[in-house]
Scaffold this active site. Sequence first.
Site, PDB file in Angstrom:
ATOM      1  N   LYS A 152       9.564  37.332 -53.004  1.00  0.00           N
ATOM      2  CA  LYS A 152       8.808  38.837 -54.027  1.00  0.00           C
ATOM      3  C   LYS A 152       9.922  40.296 -53.736  1.00  0.00           C
ATOM      4  CE  LYS A 152       6.451  38.639 -58.404  1.00  0.00           C
ATOM      5  NZ  LYS A 152       5.933  37.696 -58.565  1.00  0.00           N
ATOM      6  N   GLY A 163      -2.713  40.225 -75.332  1.00  0.00           N
ATOM      7  CA  GLY A 163      -0.908  40.611 -74.948  1.00  0.00           C
ATOM      8  C   GLY A 163      -0.618  40.024 -76.104  1.00  0.00           C
ATOM      9  N   GLY A 180       3.834  40.213 -75.000  1.00  0.00           N
ATOM     10  CA  GLY A 180       4.759  40.472 -74.879  1.00  0.00           C
ATOM     11  C   GLY A 180       5.559  38.886 -75.135  1.00  0.00           C
ATOM     12  N   ASN A 181       6.351  38.829 -73.921  1.00  0.00           N
ATOM     13  CA  ASN A 181       7.483  37.707 -74.433  1.00  0.00           C
ATOM     14  C   ASN A 181       6.208  36.473 -73.593  1.00  0.00           C
ATOM     15  OD1 ASN A 181       9.143  38.134 -74.915  1.00  0.00           O
ATOM     16  ND2 ASN A 181      10.002  38.583 -73.242  1.00  0.00           N
ATOM     17  N   VAL A 182       5.280  36.645 -72.520  1.00  0.00           N
ATOM     18  CA  VAL A 182       4.382  35.445 -72.562  1.00  0.00           C
ATOM     19  C   VAL A 182       2.804  35.589 -73.841  1.00  0.00           C
ATOM     20  CG1 VAL A 182       2.325  35.030 -70.856  1.00  0.00           C
ATOM     21  CG2 VAL A 182       4.175  36.233 -70.195  1.00  0.00           C
ATOM     22  N   GLY A 183       2.298  36.112 -74.556  1.00  0.00           N
ATOM     23  CA  GLY A 183       1.197  36.209 -75.366  1.00  0.00           C
ATOM     24  C   GLY A 183       2.211  35.858 -76.978  1.00  0.00           C
TER      25      GLY A 183
END
Length: 425
Positions: free
Chosen positions: A114, A226, A228-231
């Site tokens: 990371k 959420g 964003g791209n995930v939710g």
Amino acid sequence: MSLDFSGAPYEKDPVYMMAVEQLKEAAQILGLSDDVVEVLRHPERLLQVKIPVKLDNGKIAVFIGWRSQHNSALGPYKGGIRYHPNVSVGEVVALSMWMTWKNALAGIPYGGGKGGIKVDPHKLSPRELEELSRKYFASISRMVGENVDIPAPDVYTDPQTMAWFFDEYSKIVGYPAWGVVTAKPFQIGGLKVRVISTGYGVALVAREAAKKVFGGLEGRTVAVQGFGNVGRYAAFYLAQWGARVVAVSDSKGGIYNPNGLDVEKVMKVKNKTRAVINYEDAKRISNEELLELDVDILVPAAIEDVITEKNADKVKAKIISEGANGPTTPEADEKLAKKGVVVIPDILANAGGVTMSWIEWCHDRMGCWLTEEEALDRLDKKMSENFNLVFSEWEKKYSDKPMRIAAYVIAVSRVVDAMKLRGWL
Ligand code: GLU
């Protein structure tokens, strides 16, 4: 005689300390000795870099960045690079350790890494951001490579950032090094479906869990925190596969309609106004209320530590699919396990992104482009298999404990086995 690491710069970081606690719990179940834990808890390599950027106003600003390479027993290091004002060396090291477990559990041929830069990217102009990105990547270039360490996006980095990384590295090595970063724009070796893949995976493991708990997803109610791209893509696919998404939220608040929301319409409203609360056909609720709704499936896909000792008893969902990293505290996880709630842990539930990264990496290295359907089919197969493996181990051996324990035990044992076979332990 062992080296004294007590002065290591990440040692006292709370996020790192939590990662070490989780490792110790799995190590205890696996009967690993303290010296093996000592080996596993430190990164193999940790690089700190200075990044001077010439600002548009002519001044020079100096930023600090890191790349942590935690473990390479199973393959080259793999994991994202984040840009955030709160990034610290301890956080980067902890996240690199989580990537080791996530990748091992996902069954993809990678170790864990990371990186991060302590910066608020929203305060930089596009040119300044490009200079920062290129200089950072040039500084870590000796440490990365398609067979060595393969970065990807994380918080506040995106395909454009990857394009700069890819270009900078390719200039240094003198050939187009497609495989050095993943989640690139599709025009330069990326896959269009990479952006949906984390949310798709979160939905997919919830679908598999729903088969076990309810006999299927059809008609089951869902709340997603959420957007964003995930939710948003988790909500989209769960709705596509027959569930009823009744609530969603973002940082400005949530919306609820027991008859179901039109997810595509919510996405349009969110894109246009940057807030889901501007969707009309629903009641407004808070982010906290969303977590306690009477729904079958809950997807926390926003930030960490939202399901805690305080609200765990009020959570009514039977399945929780962790889109975010660390949304459930260890105390809440224990409480939910006692209530029989299936909490699909982050390292399993949100592995869709890195799994799609692996698919992209394979396709780049072979120079054979996959279609979107082929890529999604592979992701589906891989993640369903992984979910079913963790679920059956959990049912067999640890059903009174959180499912996270089963996931950690499988992941850590895979890494330790590889280290033993290679003669590292
Ligand atoms: N940053 C993502 C993660 O934490 C993706 C990493 C990758 O694709 O390498 O899983």
